[in-house]
Design a protein around this motif. Structure first.
Motif, PDB file in Angstrom:
ATOM      1  N   SER A  10       0.884  -1.234   0.062  1.00  0.00           N
ATOM      2  CA  SER A  10       0.000  -0.145   0.061  1.00  0.00           C
ATOM      3  C   SER A  10       0.772   1.215   0.153  1.00  0.00           C
ATOM      4  O   SER A  10       1.689   1.416   0.649  1.00  0.00           O
ATOM      5  CB  SER A  10      -0.925  -0.074   1.284  1.00  0.00           C
ATOM      6  OG  SER A  10      -1.808   0.995   1.377  1.00  0.00           O
ATOM      7  N   SER A  13      -2.798   6.670   1.392  1.00  0.00           N
ATOM      8  CA  SER A  13      -3.941   6.610   2.207  1.00  0.00           C
ATOM      9  C   SER A  13      -4.768   7.778   1.765  1.00  0.00           C
ATOM     10  O   SER A  13      -4.806   8.865   1.350  1.00  0.00           O
ATOM     11  CB  SER A  13      -3.343   7.017   3.689  1.00  0.00           C
ATOM     12  OG  SER A  13      -4.477   7.165   4.525  1.00  0.00           O
ATOM     13  N   THR A  22      -7.465   5.615   5.387  1.00  0.00           N
ATOM     14  CA  THR A  22      -7.638   4.421   5.062  1.00  0.00           C
ATOM     15  C   THR A  22      -6.459   3.952   3.951  1.00  0.00           C
ATOM     16  O   THR A  22      -6.367   4.395   2.844  1.00  0.00           O
ATOM     17  CB  THR A  22      -8.834   4.071   4.438  1.00  0.00           C
ATOM     18  OG1 THR A  22      -9.892   4.366   5.409  1.00  0.00           O
ATOM     19  CG2 THR A  22      -8.907   2.310   4.043  1.00  0.00           C
ATOM     20  N   SER A  24      -5.416   1.137   1.378  1.00  0.00           N
ATOM     21  CA  SER A  24      -5.911   0.010   0.668  1.00  0.00           C
ATOM     22  C   SER A  24      -4.810  -1.145   0.785  1.00  0.00           C
ATOM     23  O   SER A  24      -3.766  -1.174  -0.011  1.00  0.00           O
ATOM     24  CB  SER A  24      -6.273   0.464  -0.580  1.00  0.00           C
ATOM     25  OG  SER A  24      -6.890  -0.598  -1.335  1.00  0.00           O
ATOM     26  N   GLY A  42      -9.484  -2.357   4.142  1.00  0.00           N
ATOM     27  CA  GLY A  42      -8.838  -0.972   4.129  1.00  0.00           C
ATOM     28  C   GLY A  42      -8.260  -0.831   5.851  1.00  0.00           C
ATOM     29  O   GLY A  42      -9.035  -1.318   6.771  1.00  0.00           O
TER      30      GLY A  42
END
Length: 288
Positions: A10, A13, A22, A24, A42
């Motif tokens: 990831s 955010s 969050t 992902s 998430g």
């Protein structure tokens, strides 16, 4: 034997509402048979919020055809939905909501958390429903810290909390409290630096390791925070060497092997069912 299929990291955010920054960990565009029955995930990481008179979060919104699983590591969340469910979950607790045929729900920081401020650390996963259960009656499961089994690993290596499915330790099986529509093991794992632990896998299932914090080694490769490790179907044992104190989520489930049609808050099997979901939502049927 091949242990790892691929790795996803990831790198950004985004905010969900005004309460959930969050990352992902399982992108929506990758959903399919390789991750089934998981759809997306998430993770907020640990985020500090100042005191506020406003309950940050996400207002009423619809879902159909899948389940949301929210795990709180720190902080406190409040849930309210169109079926009359209302509850609060705090540290080390889980909310498992089945959207089924259709539900409206809202998720916010609890009143006390908003008032006092503090750290929020949580995950939300979307778990797909098999076709025969897509239109099941919605339901809400609140899994408290007291009813989630916690296994202390030997030599102070850490803990395994069994949210769903079953975890094998020596000659006993420890079962999680969540009621599920397809077989799925979900383990909240906290390992201490220097620990080495082995987890049994079903090679016919899809298995993933989410590294939420810390650093571990799997199959001689190092993985750190915000990485998702897709495990091979050739593997029946997962050996994890912990290089730093680490927080992991290990999820393994039987793939549904069914078509996926997804649009926004709805996940069905066909585009016609997606159109029907929007029509039912717009006509107010989710609120009944």
């Amino acid at each position: 034997m091949k242990m790892i299929d691929k790795v996803y990291s990831s790198n950004r955010s985004t905010w969900v509402g005004d309460g959930f920054p969050t990352n992902s960990m399982l992108p929506m565009q990758e959903m399919g048979n390789a991750t089934s029955p998981l759809l997306v995930m998430g993770y907020t990481e640990s985020r500090s919020f100042s005191p506020s008179t406003h309950q940050r979060g996400v207002g009423m919104h619809p879902h159909r055809g899948f389940e949301t699983v929210t795990i709180v590591y720190d902080g406190e969340l409040e849930h309210r939905d169109s079926k009359g469910n209302h509850g609060t979950i705090g540290k080390n607790e889980v909310q498992w909501m089945t959207a089924g045929s259709g539900i409206l729900h809202a998720e916010h920081h609890s009143k006390d958390f908003a008032k006092n401020g503090g750290n929020l650390d949580m995950i939300q996963l979307w778990v797909n429903l098999p076709s025969h259960a897509k239109m099941t009656e919605p339901r809400y499961q609140e899994l408290t810290e007291a009813n989630i089994p916690e296994i202390k690993l030997e030599q102070n290596h850490g803990i395994v909390r069994v949210i769903s499915g079953q975890y094998k330790q020596a000659n006993r099986l420890v079962k999680g409290p969540a009621k599920t529509f397809s077989p799925i093991n979900m383990f909240d794992v906290r390992l201490a630096a220097g620990a080495t632990e082995t987890f049994e896998l079903n090679p016919n299932w899809n298995s993933l390791v989410f590294v939420l914090s810390g650093k571990v080694k799997i199959a001689e490769q190092e993985f750190s925070r915000l990485q998702t490790v897709y495990l091979s179907h050739e593997a029946d044992l997962l050996n994890i060497e912990c290089l730093e104190d680490s927080k992991l989520l290990i999820v393994s489930g039987e793939p549904l092997n069914e078509p996926i049609a997804a649009h926004g808050p709805f996940v069905m099997n066909t585009e016609a069912e997606i159109v029907e979901a929007f029509q039912d939502f717009q006509s107010g049927r989710f609120a009944s």
